[in-house]
Design a protein around this motif. Sequence first.
Motif, mmCIF file in Angstrom:
data_model
loop_
_atom_site.group_PDB
_atom_site.id
_atom_site.type_symbol
_atom_site.label_atom_id
_atom_site.label_comp_id
_atom_site.label_asym_id
_atom_site.label_seq_id
_atom_site.Cartn_x
_atom_site.Cartn_y
_atom_site.Cartn_z
ATOM 1 N N LYS A 68 0.869 -1.179 0.000
ATOM 2 C CA LYS A 68 0.000 0.000 0.000
ATOM 3 C C LYS A 68 0.904 1.227 0.000
ATOM 4 O O LYS A 68 1.607 1.502 0.967
ATOM 5 N N TRP A 114 -0.562 7.955 -1.199
ATOM 6 C CA TRP A 114 -1.349 8.460 -2.321
ATOM 7 C C TRP A 114 -0.449 9.187 -3.307
ATOM 8 O O TRP A 114 0.374 10.020 -2.918
ATOM 9 N N HIS A 135 -11.637 0.929 -6.515
ATOM 10 C CA HIS A 135 -11.084 1.392 -5.245
ATOM 11 C C HIS A 135 -11.793 0.713 -4.072
ATOM 12 O O HIS A 135 -12.875 0.153 -4.210
ATOM 13 N N ALA A 136 -11.154 0.772 -2.929
ATOM 14 C CA ALA A 136 -11.712 0.230 -1.694
ATOM 15 C C ALA A 136 -11.659 1.327 -0.637
ATOM 16 O O ALA A 136 -11.161 2.423 -0.883
ATOM 17 N N THR A 137 -12.154 1.014 0.543
ATOM 18 C CA THR A 137 -12.015 1.967 1.638
ATOM 19 C C THR A 137 -10.539 2.101 1.976
ATOM 20 O O THR A 137 -9.749 1.201 1.706
ATOM 21 N N GLU A 138 -10.162 3.224 2.582
ATOM 22 C CA GLU A 138 -8.749 3.468 2.860
ATOM 23 C C GLU A 138 -8.157 2.393 3.774
ATOM 24 O O GLU A 138 -7.041 1.952 3.569
ATOM 25 N N ARG A 140 -7.506 -0.667 1.648
ATOM 26 C CA ARG A 140 -6.860 -0.412 0.358
ATOM 27 C C ARG A 140 -5.481 -1.038 0.278
ATOM 28 O O ARG A 140 -4.712 -1.023 1.219
ATOM 29 N N ASP A 144 -2.438 -1.402 -3.107
ATOM 30 C CA ASP A 144 -2.176 -1.013 -4.487
ATOM 31 C C ASP A 144 -1.695 -2.171 -5.347
ATOM 32 O O ASP A 144 -2.038 -2.252 -6.518
#
Length: 147
Positions: A38, A41, A79-82, A85, A87
């Motif tokens: 992950k 951002w 996307h998913a919830t934070e 999440r 990558d």
Amino acid sequence: MKKMISWLLLVGFSVGFPAGSLAEAASDKPFVVEYYYKAKWGYADEFLRLFKKNHYPLLKKQVEMGRMVKVWMDTPRYHATEDGRWDYRVTIVFKNSSAANDPFDEDAMKKQLWPDQETYAKEEQRRFEILLSHWDLPLKSVDLDGK
């Protein structure tokens, strides 16, 4: 960093085995581990570039050697919830659990693949700096047709 990763792998593998099942797991059955990454951002592309340059060749070499059977990477389509999440998920199919868990010295391979060890070390440090989290998940198949 290398010691931390080795420790995480060791803990991850040992958690996956109930007491007394190591002998069973040491069979010649393939042993699968998923590695989740992950990134901060906006840095997923940089992570992927560095992974492909400085880690994937090492994994491919181990497939060529027979230690690993297959390596691939997935990324979520949506996307998913934070909190959930990730990558990238790298899945490695090891020849067997011994190949995955026994000590393996990658240093000679790293020196062969990347003669400029200073640049390699800096780029690997950067690859881990841009991560928010990383976890390893050894998998155990469930026989749905058995008892």
